[in-house]
Design a protein around this motif. Structure first.
Motif, PDB file in Angstrom:
ATOM      1  N   PHE A 171       0.817  -1.209   0.000  1.00 23.93           N
ATOM      2  CA  PHE A 171       0.000   0.000   0.000  1.00 23.93           C
ATOM      3  C   PHE A 171       0.857   1.268   0.000  1.00 23.93           C
ATOM      4  O   PHE A 171       1.809   1.401   0.755  1.00 23.93           O
ATOM      5  N   ASP A 172       0.476   2.189  -0.840  1.00 18.96           N
ATOM      6  CA  ASP A 172       1.103   3.501  -0.868  1.00 18.96           C
ATOM      7  C   ASP A 172       0.206   4.529  -0.191  1.00 18.96           C
ATOM      8  O   ASP A 172       0.668   5.493   0.400  1.00 18.96           O
ATOM      9  N   HIS A 173      -1.097   4.297  -0.275  1.00 20.05           N
ATOM     10  CA  HIS A 173      -2.048   5.299   0.198  1.00 20.05           C
ATOM     11  C   HIS A 173      -3.419   4.641   0.340  1.00 20.05           C
ATOM     12  O   HIS A 173      -3.848   3.883  -0.528  1.00 20.05           O
ATOM     13  N   HIS A 174      -4.120   4.892   1.466  1.00 25.02           N
ATOM     14  CA  HIS A 174      -5.482   4.390   1.610  1.00 25.02           C
ATOM     15  C   HIS A 174      -6.233   5.216   2.643  1.00 25.02           C
ATOM     16  O   HIS A 174      -5.731   5.488   3.726  1.00 25.02           O
ATOM     17  N   LEU A 175      -7.444   5.655   2.295  1.00 24.81           N
ATOM     18  CA  LEU A 175      -8.261   6.438   3.219  1.00 24.81           C
ATOM     19  C   LEU A 175      -9.699   6.505   2.731  1.00 24.81           C
ATOM     20  O   LEU A 175     -10.002   6.260   1.562  1.00 24.81           O
ATOM     21  N   ASN A 176     -10.605   6.825   3.656  1.00 28.68           N
ATOM     22  CA  ASN A 176     -11.995   7.082   3.303  1.00 28.68           C
ATOM     23  C   ASN A 176     -12.065   8.438   2.615  1.00 28.68           C
ATOM     24  O   ASN A 176     -11.445   9.402   3.056  1.00 28.68           O
ATOM     25  N   ILE A 177     -12.816   8.521   1.520  1.00 29.22           N
ATOM     26  CA  ILE A 177     -12.884   9.783   0.778  1.00 29.22           C
ATOM     27  C   ILE A 177     -14.299  10.334   0.675  1.00 29.22           C
ATOM     28  O   ILE A 177     -14.503  11.391   0.078  1.00 29.22           O
ATOM     29  N   GLY A 178     -15.268   9.649   1.241  1.00 31.13           N
ATOM     30  CA  GLY A 178     -16.638  10.141   1.192  1.00 31.13           C
ATOM     31  C   GLY A 178     -17.584   9.091   1.718  1.00 31.13           C
ATOM     32  O   GLY A 178     -17.155   7.994   2.106  1.00 31.13           O
ATOM     33  N   PRO A 179     -18.870   9.388   1.752  1.00 32.19           N
ATOM     34  CA  PRO A 179     -19.850   8.404   2.214  1.00 32.19           C
ATOM     35  C   PRO A 179     -19.750   7.113   1.401  1.00 32.19           C
ATOM     36  O   PRO A 179     -19.786   7.139   0.167  1.00 32.19           O
ATOM     37  N   ASN A 180     -19.554   6.004   2.098  1.00 30.35           N
ATOM     38  CA  ASN A 180     -19.531   4.681   1.472  1.00 30.35           C
ATOM     39  C   ASN A 180     -18.466   4.536   0.380  1.00 30.35           C
ATOM     40  O   ASN A 180     -18.630   3.743  -0.550  1.00 30.35           O
ATOM     41  N   MET A 181     -17.362   5.246   0.509  1.00 29.86           N
ATOM     42  CA  MET A 181     -16.309   5.151  -0.514  1.00 29.86           C
ATOM     43  C   MET A 181     -14.921   5.337   0.100  1.00 29.86           C
ATOM     44  O   MET A 181     -14.726   6.144   1.005  1.00 29.86           O
TER      45      MET A 181
END
Length: 208
Positions: free
Chosen positions: A123-133
């Motif tokens: 993994f280089d990058h991972h995060l929540n970016i909005g509702p259900n995504m």
């Protein structure tokens, strides 16, 4: 192993969904959220029908739900992985529908896939970016079987033991029950084609 079963397995691989047998963050350390055994944990928000929370209904932590799915795949647990997908799940690659078809049985899909490939994610990058995504950027390693786990002598002659890497970025959507509905990934078409070509060689070998 019967040729018919193996052919079905290879057909599955031609449109396989993302998976992981090991995970690391961008600093090279093991991501314990993936590799450590986890207890049962729901990711959906708890709210009563008709309450003020109705407007906020949805998956409380999409990324956590997705990482749990990858944990199941890391454990080569097809039954567990199968529970992570919503009916009608779609996998998109560079804007094109891959026509991934679980035939209403994602658990069997994954169980068959594990016979011929093991995958890894850096993994280089991972995060929540909005509702259900959630957004995940990663390097995926794809290693094909050497044949020993499907009743053949171990071999490193192509296509056996073939290994590839794919640089990908996925936008993953889940439903309100935190089950994946869409895996929308972007990556190098040539890298993807190399994997597809090797899967096709296996298919030709065992369907002749």
């Amino acid at each position: 192993m019967k040729a018919g079963i193996l052919s079905t397995t290879i057909s599955v691989l031609l449109a396989f969904a993302i998976s992981a047998s090991a995970s690391y963050d961008q600093l090279g350390r093991r991501n314990t959220r993936i590799l450590k055994k986890q207890g049962k944990k729901k990711g959906k928000k708890s709210h009563k029908k008709g309450s003020k929370d109705d407007s906020a209904a949805g998956c409380d932590d999409p990324l956590a739900a997705i990482m749990h799915a990858l944990q199941c795949i890391a454990d080569a647990d097809g039954a567990c992985a199968g529970k992570a997908y919503a009916e009608g799940f779609k996998k998109i690659h560079n804007g094109r529908d891959t026509l991934t078809d679980f035939t209403d049985d994602p658990a069997t899909y994954w169980t068959q896939a594990f016979l011929l490939v093991r995958l890894s994610l850096t993994f280089d990058h991972h995060l929540n970016i909005g509702p259900n995504m959630a957004s995940i950027r990663y390097l995926e390693g794809v290693e094909f079987t050497d044949g020993s786990n499907i009743g053949l002598p171990a071999s490193d002659e192509y296509p056996f033991g073939a290994y590839y890497e794919q640089h990908e970025h996925a936008l993953v959507t889940v439903d309100d029950d935190c089950k994946m509905t869409k895996w929308d990934q972007y990556g190098d078409d040539a890298e993807q084609q190399a994997v597809d070509d090797t899967a096709a060689v296996f298919l030709a070998m065992f369907s002749a």
